[in-house]
Write a protein that holds these residues in place. Structure first.
Motif, PDB file in Angstrom:
ATOM      1  N   ARG A 147       0.909  -1.430   0.206  1.00  0.00           N
ATOM      2  CA  ARG A 147      -0.187   0.316  -0.016  1.00  0.00           C
ATOM      3  C   ARG A 147       0.746   1.367  -0.024  1.00  0.00           C
ATOM      4  O   ARG A 147       0.608   2.200  -0.921  1.00  0.00           O
ATOM      5  CB  ARG A 147      -1.108  -0.121   1.456  1.00  0.00           C
ATOM      6  CG  ARG A 147      -1.579   1.470   1.213  1.00  0.00           C
ATOM      7  CD  ARG A 147      -3.150   1.406   1.837  1.00  0.00           C
ATOM      8  NE  ARG A 147      -1.959   0.900   3.580  1.00  0.00           N
ATOM      9  CZ  ARG A 147      -2.925   1.070   4.548  1.00  0.00           C
ATOM     10  NH1 ARG A 147      -4.134   1.121   4.829  1.00  0.00           N
ATOM     11  NH2 ARG A 147      -2.276   1.184   6.085  1.00  0.00           N
ATOM     12  N   THR A 148       2.253   1.347   0.680  1.00  0.00           N
ATOM     13  CA  THR A 148       2.430   2.703   0.659  1.00  0.00           C
ATOM     14  C   THR A 148       3.378   3.035  -0.644  1.00  0.00           C
ATOM     15  O   THR A 148       3.113   3.507  -0.556  1.00  0.00           O
ATOM     16  CB  THR A 148       3.911   2.586   1.457  1.00  0.00           C
ATOM     17  OG1 THR A 148       3.071   1.632   3.005  1.00  0.00           O
ATOM     18  CG2 THR A 148       4.557   3.828   2.212  1.00  0.00           C
ATOM     19  N   LEU A 149       3.978   1.487  -1.019  1.00  0.00           N
ATOM     20  CA  LEU A 149       4.844   1.712  -2.862  1.00  0.00           C
ATOM     21  C   LEU A 149       3.915   2.582  -3.691  1.00  0.00           C
ATOM     22  O   LEU A 149       3.404   3.128  -4.212  1.00  0.00           O
ATOM     23  CB  LEU A 149       5.135   0.428  -3.160  1.00  0.00           C
ATOM     24  CG  LEU A 149       6.134  -0.284  -1.865  1.00  0.00           C
ATOM     25  CD1 LEU A 149       6.085  -1.390  -2.762  1.00  0.00           C
ATOM     26  CD2 LEU A 149       7.465   0.299  -1.103  1.00  0.00           C
ATOM     27  N   ILE A 150       2.095   1.851  -3.930  1.00  0.00           N
ATOM     28  CA  ILE A 150       1.694   2.508  -4.201  1.00  0.00           C
ATOM     29  C   ILE A 150       0.988   4.031  -4.118  1.00  0.00           C
ATOM     30  O   ILE A 150       0.742   4.770  -5.139  1.00  0.00           O
ATOM     31  CB  ILE A 150      -0.117   1.415  -4.616  1.00  0.00           C
ATOM     32  CG1 ILE A 150       0.837   0.304  -5.120  1.00  0.00           C
ATOM     33  CG2 ILE A 150      -1.313   2.100  -5.198  1.00  0.00           C
ATOM     34  CD1 ILE A 150       1.003   0.144  -6.133  1.00  0.00           C
ATOM     35  N   LEU A 151       1.305   4.386  -2.481  1.00  0.00           N
ATOM     36  CA  LEU A 151       0.735   5.282  -2.321  1.00  0.00           C
ATOM     37  C   LEU A 151       1.655   6.740  -2.711  1.00  0.00           C
ATOM     38  O   LEU A 151       1.393   7.577  -3.591  1.00  0.00           O
ATOM     39  CB  LEU A 151       0.553   5.839  -0.828  1.00  0.00           C
ATOM     40  CG  LEU A 151      -0.231   5.498  -0.311  1.00  0.00           C
ATOM     41  CD1 LEU A 151      -0.974   5.292   0.933  1.00  0.00           C
ATOM     42  CD2 LEU A 151      -1.805   5.481  -1.154  1.00  0.00           C
ATOM     43  N   ILE A 171       1.739  -9.266  -6.707  1.00  0.00           N
ATOM     44  CA  ILE A 171       2.995  -7.941  -7.276  1.00  0.00           C
ATOM     45  C   ILE A 171       2.119  -7.620  -8.656  1.00  0.00           C
ATOM     46  O   ILE A 171       2.860  -6.194  -9.176  1.00  0.00           O
ATOM     47  CB  ILE A 171       4.011  -9.297  -7.469  1.00  0.00           C
ATOM     48  CG1 ILE A 171       4.232  -9.727  -6.800  1.00  0.00           C
ATOM     49  CG2 ILE A 171       5.066  -8.260  -8.409  1.00  0.00           C
ATOM     50  CD1 ILE A 171       5.977 -10.603  -6.366  1.00  0.00           C
ATOM     51  N   LEU A 172       1.200  -8.538  -9.285  1.00  0.00           N
ATOM     52  CA  LEU A 172       0.649  -8.025 -10.624  1.00  0.00           C
ATOM     53  C   LEU A 172      -0.114  -6.521 -10.392  1.00  0.00           C
ATOM     54  O   LEU A 172      -0.109  -5.919 -11.044  1.00  0.00           O
ATOM     55  CB  LEU A 172       0.010  -9.275 -11.315  1.00  0.00           C
ATOM     56  CG  LEU A 172      -0.627  -8.824 -12.532  1.00  0.00           C
ATOM     57  CD1 LEU A 172       0.261  -8.168 -13.413  1.00  0.00           C
ATOM     58  CD2 LEU A 172      -1.531 -10.638 -13.157  1.00  0.00           C
ATOM     59  N   LYS A 173      -1.218  -6.522  -8.781  1.00  0.00           N
ATOM     60  CA  LYS A 173      -1.709  -6.076  -8.901  1.00  0.00           C
ATOM     61  C   LYS A 173      -1.674  -4.473  -9.020  1.00  0.00           C
ATOM     62  O   LYS A 173      -1.456  -3.503  -9.146  1.00  0.00           O
ATOM     63  CB  LYS A 173      -2.351  -5.655  -7.584  1.00  0.00           C
ATOM     64  CG  LYS A 173      -3.241  -4.740  -7.325  1.00  0.00           C
ATOM     65  CD  LYS A 173      -4.423  -5.051  -6.186  1.00  0.00           C
ATOM     66  CE  LYS A 173      -5.036  -4.217  -5.911  1.00  0.00           C
ATOM     67  NZ  LYS A 173      -5.907  -4.062  -4.064  1.00  0.00           N
ATOM     68  N   CYS A 174       0.708  -5.093  -7.821  1.00  0.00           N
ATOM     69  CA  CYS A 174       1.122  -3.147  -8.148  1.00  0.00           C
ATOM     70  C   CYS A 174       1.359  -2.742  -9.337  1.00  0.00           C
ATOM     71  O   CYS A 174       1.575  -1.354 -10.086  1.00  0.00           O
ATOM     72  CB  CYS A 174       2.172  -3.818  -7.215  1.00  0.00           C
ATOM     73  SG  CYS A 174       2.343  -4.119  -5.212  1.00  0.00           S
ATOM     74  N   VAL A 175       2.225  -3.859 -10.050  1.00  0.00           N
ATOM     75  CA  VAL A 175       2.685  -3.387 -11.651  1.00  0.00           C
ATOM     76  C   VAL A 175       1.765  -3.096 -12.217  1.00  0.00           C
ATOM     77  O   VAL A 175       1.279  -1.053 -13.162  1.00  0.00           O
ATOM     78  CB  VAL A 175       2.804  -4.849 -12.726  1.00  0.00           C
ATOM     79  CG1 VAL A 175       3.355  -4.328 -13.829  1.00  0.00           C
ATOM     80  CG2 VAL A 175       3.969  -5.515 -11.875  1.00  0.00           C
ATOM     81  N   ILE A 176       0.542  -3.039 -12.067  1.00  0.00           N
ATOM     82  CA  ILE A 176      -0.768  -2.070 -13.362  1.00  0.00           C
ATOM     83  C   ILE A 176      -1.567  -1.254 -12.670  1.00  0.00           C
ATOM     84  O   ILE A 176      -1.321  -0.092 -13.598  1.00  0.00           O
ATOM     85  CB  ILE A 176      -1.881  -3.813 -13.054  1.00  0.00           C
ATOM     86  CG1 ILE A 176      -1.846  -4.707 -13.678  1.00  0.00           C
ATOM     87  CG2 ILE A 176      -3.621  -2.432 -13.831  1.00  0.00           C
ATOM     88  CD1 ILE A 176      -3.234  -5.708 -13.927  1.00  0.00           C
TER      89      ILE A 176
END
Length: 350
Positions: free
Chosen positions: A69-73, A162-167
């Protein structure tokens, strides 16, 4: 009326005396209202809280909150920054002359595209390589090692995250930051510019080539992020230090390949052979240890038959090693679906 007024007056004096003495307390009505508001707030929070339906969903939610979550933010903030920077430079460029519909009319667009994508890759790489094991003793995190799931189920959960983070990173940086800033700039110019932009897009002849190249760029993004994560999950700290020491040798070999084309062709052929062999070995090992099923193998084989063959005619190279290198590099897009389960199993049982 005089009696009522006198009674109210005595009551007010009595209340003021209690306040002055410091013993004033809230009324029963206020206490009841406050309690009802607290109960309503508590029920609302409980209703909004999502309870996982299974152990896999619970682990996925916990892993996402702990590592993703922190990475996506951060990447979302990066996308917003790219959006406003490009929009400001687009508007500033139009104030200096006539309106141009080419997004590369602003030098900042290309610069921000390169550096924002690199920054997103760096954020995902640094954040996710430390999401499986602890930094100090390099042991797998306790909630991942002790969860009552098989290695196959746990690796599937981590792969989906991981796939969700990439997308999401592509959506925030490319769609919101880069494409969103250009669309917002066109919309701000009025209906005439919007109509002109649409006509130029329809009349553009190389739409197919752009779509094919965009697909290759998306695959390259996934290849670099996923394979880097699986590689650092697989190796130990000592082995990683030895690999880092080999980087200067690889740089020297690349320089020699530039000055000596024959040596460069040999390196490209070796890379193509290494890509295919590493992928095949990883899938065989993962299938033998029951980390993947036969359906994954069939889908991977179908990908290897269709995608590299499709891009084979897309390259404008006459040299066979270069075409083989570019097409073979696409095979690495399916390698993480075998190497990440192997890495999870190795970290869990070492």
């Amino acid at each position: 009326m005089s009696v009522v007024f006198i009674a109210a007056w005595f009551g007010a004096i009595r209340s003021c005396a209690l306040v002055r003495c410091g013993v004033a307390v809230p009324t029963l009505t206020w206490e009841r209202l406050k309690k009802e508001l607290d109960d309503l707030k508590r029920r609302t929070l409980i209703a909004r809280r999502k309870h996982p339906d299974s152990i896999s969903a619970g682990v996925a939610q916990l892993y996402w909150l702990d590592s993703c979550r922190t990475l996506i933010l951060l990447i979302a903030l990066l996308g917003c920054l790219v959006f406003f920077i490009n929009l400001v430079f687009f508007i500033d460029h139009t104030t200096q002359g006539e309106i141009e519909l080419n997004p590369f009319m602003s030098p900042m667009f290309g610069i921000s595209a390169i550096y924002s994508i690199q920054a997103a890759i760096a954020i995902l790489f640094v954040g996710l390589i430390n999401s499986l094991a602890k930094r100090k003793d390099h042991q797998m995190k306790g909630y991942l090692a002790g969860v009552p799931l098989s290695d196959r189920e746990l690796s599937a959960v981590l792969l989906r995250c991981i796939l969700k983070c990439v997308i999401l990173s592509l959506l925030f940086v490319v769609i919101l930051g880069l494409a969103g800033s250009y669309v917002a700039f066109v919309l701000l110019q009025g209906t005439d510019v919007i109509r002109q932009c649409w006509q130029s897009m329809v009349a553009f002849e190389a739409k197919g080539e752009i779509v094919v190249f965009a697909g290759y760029a998306l695959l390259a993004y996934w290849i670099f992020v996923a394979n880097s994560i699986s590689f650092f999950w697989m190796i130990s700290s000592r082995f990683s230090e030895n690999v880092i020491l080999l980087l200067p040798l690889l740089l020297i070999a690349a320089v020699c390949g530039i000055f000596y084309p024959a040596f460069g062709f040999i390196l490209l052929l070796l890379f193509a052979l290494l890509s295919w062999s590493a992928t095949v070995i990883a899938y065989i090992q993962a299938y033998r240890t029951s980390l993947i099923g036969s359906q994954i193998i069939w889908l991977a084989a179908l990908f290897c038959l269709i995608v590299p063959a499709f891009y084979w005619n897309f390259w404008n190279y006459s040299e066979l090693p270069l075409k083989l290198f570019r097409s073979s590099s696409l095979v690495l897009a399916i390698t993480p679906f075998a190497t990440i389960p192997l890495a999870v199993s190795w970290n869990r049982h070492r």
